[in-house]
Design an enzyme around this catalytic site. Structure first.
Site, PDB file in Angstrom:
ATOM      1  N   ASN A 155      17.043   6.316  14.726  1.00 40.31           N
ATOM      2  CA  ASN A 155      15.979   5.629  13.989  1.00 40.31           C
ATOM      3  C   ASN A 155      15.025   6.694  13.498  1.00 40.31           C
ATOM      4  O   ASN A 155      14.511   7.470  14.305  1.00 40.31           O
ATOM      5  CB  ASN A 155      15.250   4.654  14.917  1.00 40.31           C
ATOM      6  CG  ASN A 155      13.966   4.127  14.291  1.00 40.31           C
ATOM      7  OD1 ASN A 155      13.905   3.924  13.089  1.00 40.31           O
ATOM      8  ND2 ASN A 155      12.947   3.918  15.109  1.00 40.31           N
ATOM      9  N   GLY A 156      14.809   6.754  12.189  1.00 39.71           N
ATOM     10  CA  GLY A 156      13.893   7.750  11.641  1.00 39.71           C
ATOM     11  C   GLY A 156      14.455   8.323  10.354  1.00 39.71           C
ATOM     12  O   GLY A 156      15.377   7.771   9.765  1.00 39.71           O
ATOM     13  N   GLU A 168      -4.913 -16.327   1.177  1.00 38.40           N
ATOM     14  CA  GLU A 168      -3.591 -16.624   1.715  1.00 38.40           C
ATOM     15  C   GLU A 168      -3.614 -16.874   3.226  1.00 38.40           C
ATOM     16  O   GLU A 168      -2.923 -17.759   3.729  1.00 38.40           O
ATOM     17  CB  GLU A 168      -2.700 -15.403   1.406  1.00 38.40           C
ATOM     18  CG  GLU A 168      -1.279 -15.503   1.870  1.00 38.40           C
ATOM     19  CD  GLU A 168      -0.525 -14.189   1.620  1.00 38.40           C
ATOM     20  OE1 GLU A 168      -1.149 -13.116   1.554  1.00 38.40           O
ATOM     21  OE2 GLU A 168       0.706 -14.245   1.512  1.00 38.40           O
ATOM     22  N   CYS A 225      14.711   1.202  12.297  1.00 31.58           N
ATOM     23  CA  CYS A 225      15.975   0.657  12.798  1.00 31.58           C
ATOM     24  C   CYS A 225      15.782   0.408  14.295  1.00 31.58           C
ATOM     25  O   CYS A 225      14.777   0.818  14.867  1.00 31.58           O
ATOM     26  CB  CYS A 225      17.105   1.656  12.647  1.00 31.58           C
ATOM     27  SG  CYS A 225      17.367   2.197  10.954  1.00 31.58           S
ATOM     28  N   LYS A 250      -5.512 -11.668   0.042  1.00 30.15           N
ATOM     29  CA  LYS A 250      -5.306 -11.725   1.491  1.00 30.15           C
ATOM     30  C   LYS A 250      -6.175 -12.809   2.115  1.00 30.15           C
ATOM     31  O   LYS A 250      -5.724 -13.580   2.956  1.00 30.15           O
ATOM     32  CB  LYS A 250      -5.650 -10.388   2.172  1.00 30.15           C
ATOM     33  CG  LYS A 250      -4.700  -9.236   1.994  1.00 30.15           C
ATOM     34  CD  LYS A 250      -3.417  -9.333   2.767  1.00 30.15           C
ATOM     35  CE  LYS A 250      -2.334  -9.943   1.931  1.00 30.15           C
ATOM     36  NZ  LYS A 250      -1.565  -9.061   1.102  1.00 30.15           N
ATOM     37  N   ARG A 272      13.773  -5.164  13.711  1.00 30.75           N
ATOM     38  CA  ARG A 272      13.555  -3.796  13.236  1.00 30.75           C
ATOM     39  C   ARG A 272      14.488  -3.414  12.087  1.00 30.75           C
ATOM     40  O   ARG A 272      14.367  -2.330  11.509  1.00 30.75           O
ATOM     41  CB  ARG A 272      13.767  -2.806  14.390  1.00 30.75           C
ATOM     42  CG  ARG A 272      12.841  -3.022  15.568  1.00 30.75           C
ATOM     43  CD  ARG A 272      13.088  -1.972  16.617  1.00 30.75           C
ATOM     44  NE  ARG A 272      12.808  -0.652  16.115  1.00 30.75           N
ATOM     45  CZ  ARG A 272      11.619  -0.066  16.115  1.00 30.75           C
ATOM     46  NH1 ARG A 272      10.590  -0.706  16.622  1.00 30.75           N
ATOM     47  NH2 ARG A 272      11.460   1.139  15.625  1.00 30.75           N
ATOM     48  N   GLU A 303      -6.611  -7.540  -4.336  1.00 31.26           N
ATOM     49  CA  GLU A 303      -5.791  -7.645  -3.122  1.00 31.26           C
ATOM     50  C   GLU A 303      -6.615  -8.227  -1.963  1.00 31.26           C
ATOM     51  O   GLU A 303      -6.119  -9.054  -1.191  1.00 31.26           O
ATOM     52  CB  GLU A 303      -5.215  -6.265  -2.761  1.00 31.26           C
ATOM     53  CG  GLU A 303      -4.391  -6.201  -1.486  1.00 31.26           C
ATOM     54  CD  GLU A 303      -3.164  -7.129  -1.466  1.00 31.26           C
ATOM     55  OE1 GLU A 303      -2.833  -7.737  -2.486  1.00 31.26           O
ATOM     56  OE2 GLU A 303      -2.565  -7.261  -0.388  1.00 31.26           O
ATOM     57  N   HIS A 354     -20.321 -11.602 -17.154  1.00 34.35           N
ATOM     58  CA  HIS A 354     -19.904 -12.408 -18.318  1.00 34.35           C
ATOM     59  C   HIS A 354     -19.497 -13.823 -17.893  1.00 34.35           C
ATOM     60  O   HIS A 354     -18.524 -14.370 -18.392  1.00 34.35           O
ATOM     61  CB  HIS A 354     -18.756 -11.701 -19.051  1.00 34.35           C
ATOM     62  CG  HIS A 354     -19.149 -10.359 -19.568  1.00 34.35           C
ATOM     63  ND1 HIS A 354     -20.043 -10.182 -20.597  1.00 34.35           N
ATOM     64  CD2 HIS A 354     -18.822  -9.113 -19.141  1.00 34.35           C
ATOM     65  CE1 HIS A 354     -20.225  -8.890 -20.816  1.00 34.35           C
ATOM     66  NE2 HIS A 354     -19.493  -8.220 -19.938  1.00 34.35           N
ATOM     67  N   LYS A 380       8.814 -17.125   4.494  1.00 39.57           N
ATOM     68  CA  LYS A 380       9.391 -15.793   4.416  1.00 39.57           C
ATOM     69  C   LYS A 380      10.886 -15.964   4.589  1.00 39.57           C
ATOM     70  O   LYS A 380      11.324 -16.755   5.428  1.00 39.57           O
ATOM     71  CB  LYS A 380       8.810 -14.967   5.564  1.00 39.57           C
ATOM     72  CG  LYS A 380       9.119 -13.531   5.482  1.00 39.57           C
ATOM     73  CD  LYS A 380       7.926 -12.816   4.897  1.00 39.57           C
ATOM     74  CE  LYS A 380       8.240 -11.354   4.754  1.00 39.57           C
ATOM     75  NZ  LYS A 380       7.244 -10.662   3.974  1.00 39.57           N
ATOM     76  N   TRP A 432      18.033  -0.595   9.229  1.00 37.66           N
ATOM     77  CA  TRP A 432      17.216  -0.868   8.043  1.00 37.66           C
ATOM     78  C   TRP A 432      17.441   0.334   7.139  1.00 37.66           C
ATOM     79  O   TRP A 432      16.953   1.425   7.411  1.00 37.66           O
ATOM     80  CB  TRP A 432      15.748  -0.985   8.435  1.00 37.66           C
ATOM     81  CG  TRP A 432      14.853  -1.302   7.277  1.00 37.66           C
ATOM     82  CD1 TRP A 432      14.059  -0.438   6.582  1.00 37.66           C
ATOM     83  CD2 TRP A 432      14.648  -2.584   6.692  1.00 37.66           C
ATOM     84  NE1 TRP A 432      13.383  -1.099   5.593  1.00 37.66           N
ATOM     85  CE2 TRP A 432      13.721  -2.417   5.639  1.00 37.66           C
ATOM     86  CE3 TRP A 432      15.150  -3.856   6.947  1.00 37.66           C
ATOM     87  CZ2 TRP A 432      13.306  -3.478   4.849  1.00 37.66           C
ATOM     88  CZ3 TRP A 432      14.730  -4.906   6.164  1.00 37.66           C
ATOM     89  CH2 TRP A 432      13.812  -4.717   5.131  1.00 37.66           C
TER      90      TRP A 432
HETATM   91  O1  M6R Z   1       8.773  -9.094  -2.278  1.00 34.32           O
HETATM   92  P1  M6R Z   1       7.768  -9.006  -3.383  1.00 34.32           P
HETATM   93  O2  M6R Z   1       6.941  -7.781  -3.316  1.00 34.32           O
HETATM   94  O3  M6R Z   1       8.418  -9.134  -4.740  1.00 34.32           O
HETATM   95  O4  M6R Z   1       6.838 -10.251  -3.201  1.00 34.32           O
HETATM   96  C1  M6R Z   1       5.848 -10.557  -4.137  1.00 34.32           C
HETATM   97  C2  M6R Z   1       4.804 -11.498  -3.583  1.00 34.32           C
HETATM   98  O5  M6R Z   1       5.387 -12.730  -3.275  1.00 34.32           O
HETATM   99  C3  M6R Z   1       4.138 -10.936  -2.347  1.00 34.32           C
HETATM  100  O6  M6R Z   1       3.575  -9.680  -2.612  1.00 34.32           O
HETATM  101  C4  M6R Z   1       3.035 -11.865  -1.826  1.00 34.32           C
HETATM  102  O7  M6R Z   1       2.017 -11.921  -2.757  1.00 34.32           O
HETATM  103  C5  M6R Z   1       2.502 -11.318  -0.499  1.00 34.32           C
HETATM  104  N1  M6R Z   1       3.300 -11.781   0.585  1.00 34.32           N
HETATM  105  C6  M6R Z   1       1.079 -11.661  -0.274  1.00 34.32           C
HETATM  106  O8  M6R Z   1       0.586 -11.143   0.920  1.00 34.32           O
END
Ligand code: M6R
Length: 609
Positions: free
Chosen positions: A101-102, A488, A2, A485, A28, A481, A504, A604, A75
């Site tokens: 905050n905490g 992306e 927060c 990353k 925050r 993962e 395979h 986002k 938050w």
């Molecule tokens: O908010 P969510 O966890 O449901 O989002 C799912 C994916 O869109 C999200 O994890 C996305 O793959 C990441 N931003 C990738 O870094």
């Protein structure tokens, strides 16, 4: 996470200053906002749920009188994002107000104790125990100053906090204290400020004093006095000049949010591990009774769900089905029924594919359980039980800190379930719980010792056209993962498989110099994985291995290696082993001139000003 803020001005009203400072702290947290000022010996308070602009439009946050005040942008962790849970919180008399905050870990015990002494609580927050505790301390000794009462009170708090406290009885002071949550002060000739973060006051002053853990500070128009909470000794600390631009300040000096969030992980993991036991127990009870469990999620959250299926199986002997949310209805829709349990993982709690799966499951009377970072999100409203992972807002598009928090909650959940089912000895339980407790320090060590090495690896491979990521067992989720990353953020096509699958078909891609990243924890899969490394090496691949410190055998096979500390149990290993891959994606993006915070084609829902 927060944002807290407070100010004492020589002239003018504090409320508009608090309002603007909270706007600068909105990154925050942004689910509710509140301010309190002191005027003519009384507290004047406004607060409500919603973003700052929304609340301001209804309540006019600038219209509070007085030169001194504190404010908060929230938050939610304990208690839904409702007006009643918004800060500031006040004591029974309405004379003491606190922003925080905490997470107060022992708030349940404190609340029971205070209620038994007649205190009446209005919110569901952990924070509200603080004003009541201060009130109770002053009741016991009315000659105490506000600062001394705060000092005595915070000595009883467990967990993390940065707080700012005002009292109508001492209308010229703000008392702040800090433990494991950030707190800074700003100062100039006309005012003194306290805040969670420098951007809050940077437009007014660049003279800042950092308050350390275990310190309390009293602000007044005459200046400030810092004391150690443990023994009340006075600390002398002069202001420092901050040369950050406002943009750098919001990122705490990091060039990108992604890097800031990677570095935040020791702190976010500590917060996540403060989850209340009874939520984990409750969810473990639901899982224990379930006939079949689907773990449903998208993207990075799906990788957490995949890792969880190994955790539940290995520790609690519970078979679960990890399912990509967008496939759930087609894959399992018809078989879901009243006996099915859908454990849903979503950082935002709002991902459309995930919610569509949840809706389909609810229509067939299945039980929905949620793990999310956003309390008040749709997922929290439709879940029978949910857990808030407490990672703070995720600003970067790439999920980093929220992934490791999800993994640590799921490991904690699997442990509880294992205990409930009697599948684990006390010694094993203690060892795993202890390893989980140490995870924040382990992650801090990896970032501190390996970041430069990862930077060098990124330089070396920056021209690569494609990458392979391979792991076995639970590390398969880490490989997926790492691939996500890199694609992306650095726009490098990447492939990931369980290492056993690589022969395979995918191995035919390998030609000299092809970079292959292996995730190599020292678990039961290691020996077979070495075989996979040899296969790749024999075909000329460049091996980048993420290994346990001192694994000389794999080191000797690898072209490049990154080390994580020794002795991490396999069910927890995805947390430390993914850190180098997050850093690799980030530094590859930098080397290739990509912008890690704004990858193309991805948006986002949160905007930061
Ligand atoms: O908010 P969510 O966890 O449901 O989002 C799912 C994916 O869109 C999200 O994890 C996305 O793959 C990441 N931003 C990738 O870094």
């Amino acid at each position: 996470m927060c944002g807290i803020f407070g100010c004492i001005l020589q002239d003018g009203d504090a409320a508009p200053v608090i309002h603007q400072a909270l706007k600068r702290l909105e990154y925050r947290g942004y689910d509710s906002v509140g301010e309190v000022t002191i005027y003519e010996g009384k507290l004047c308070l406004k607060k409500d749920q919603g973003k700052i602009d929304e609340v301001h439009a209804v309540h006019n946050l600038d219209a509070l009188p007085g030169r001194i005040g504190i404010g908060h942008t929230r938050w939610a962790t304990h208690g839904a994002p409702l007006m009643i849970n918004a800060h500031p919180h006040v004591d029974c008399t309405g004379q003491i107000a606190v922003v925080h905050n905490g997470i107060i870990e022992n708030f349940v015990e404190l609340k029971q104790e205070l209620e038994s002494r007649g205190h009446v609580f209005r919110s569901k927050t952990d924070t509200e125990v603080i004003p009541h505790l201060i009130e109770e301390t002053l009741k016991g000794n009315s000659s105490l100053s506000l600062a001394d009462a705060v000092l005595e009170s915070v000595r009883r708090l467990g967990g993390s906090y940065s707080i700012a406290v005002v009292s109508a009885k001492e209308p010229d002071k703000i008392v702040c204290a800090r433990n494991e949550s950030p707190l800074v002060m700003g100062i100039n000739e006309k005012a003194i400020y306290c805040a969670s973060d420098i951007p809050a006051f940077l437009p007014m002053t660049n003279k800042a004093v950092i308050i350390e853990d275990g310190e309390l500070v009293v602000l007044s128009s005459q200046g400030y006095e810092i004391k150690k909470i443990a023994d009340s000794t006075v600390v002398v600390r002069k202001p420092k000049l901050i040369d950050w631009t406002p943009e750098m300040a919001v990122k705490q000096g990091y060039p990108h949010y992604m890097l800031k969030e990677i570095h935040e992980q020791p702190a976010t993991l500590r917060n996540t591990l403060r989850l209340q036991e009874h939520y984990l127990d409750l969810m473990a009870t639901f899982l224990d009774r379930a006939r079949e469990v689907f773990v449903v999620a998208c993207g990075t959250s799906y990788h957490a769900s995949l890792a969880s299926s190994y955790m539940f199986s290995k520790l609690a002997f519970l078979a679960t089905y990890p399912v990509v949310a967008s496939e759930f209805v087609e894959q399992h829709g018809k078989s879901v029924n009243i006996d099915s349990t859908i454990l849903t993982i979503s950082q935002s709690g709002e991902t459309a594919d995930t919610l569509a799966a949840v809706n389909a499951a609810r229509q067939r009377a299945a039980t929905v359980l949620g793990l999310t970072n956003v309390i008040g999100s749709t997922l929290t409203r439709v879940s029978r039980v949910y857990i808030g992972q407490q990672s703070g807002p995720e600003i970067g598009v790439a999920a980093t800190k929220t992934f490791t928090s999800q993994l640590s909650v799921l490991a904690g959940l699997a442990l509880r379930l294992a205990k409930k089912r009697g599948k684990i000895s006390q010694d094993e339980m203690d060892f795993l719980a202890d390893s989980l407790e140490k995870i924040p320090d382990t992650v801090a060590t990896i970032i501190r010792t390996q970041e430069d090495r990862v930077k060098q690896i990124a330089k070396k491979y920056k021209e690569a056209k494609v990458f392979f990521f391979l792991g076995r067992g639970i590390s398969t989720a880490v490989a997926y993962e790492g691939r996500l990353k890199l694609m992306e953020i650095a726009y490098i096509p990447a492939i990931a498989f369980p290492a056993g699958e690589s022969k395979h078909g995918p191995i035919s891609l390998i030609e000299p110099g092809f970079p292959v990243v292996f995730i190599c924890p020292n678990d039961d899969t290691r020996k077979t994985l070495i075989g996979n490394i040899m296969e790749m090496k024999a075909r000329g691949a460049s091996i980048i291995a993420v290994i346990e410190e001192g694994d000389e055998e794999i080191k000797s096979l690898a072209d490049d290696y990154i080390e994580v500390p020794k002795g991490i149990p396999d069910v927890i290993s995805p947390v430390p082993f993914v850190i180098p891959l997050q850093l690799l994606a980030y530094y590859m993006a930098i080397e290739r001139g990509c912008s890690p915070d704004t990858p193309r084609n991805l948006a986002k829902s949160v905007t930061v000003k």
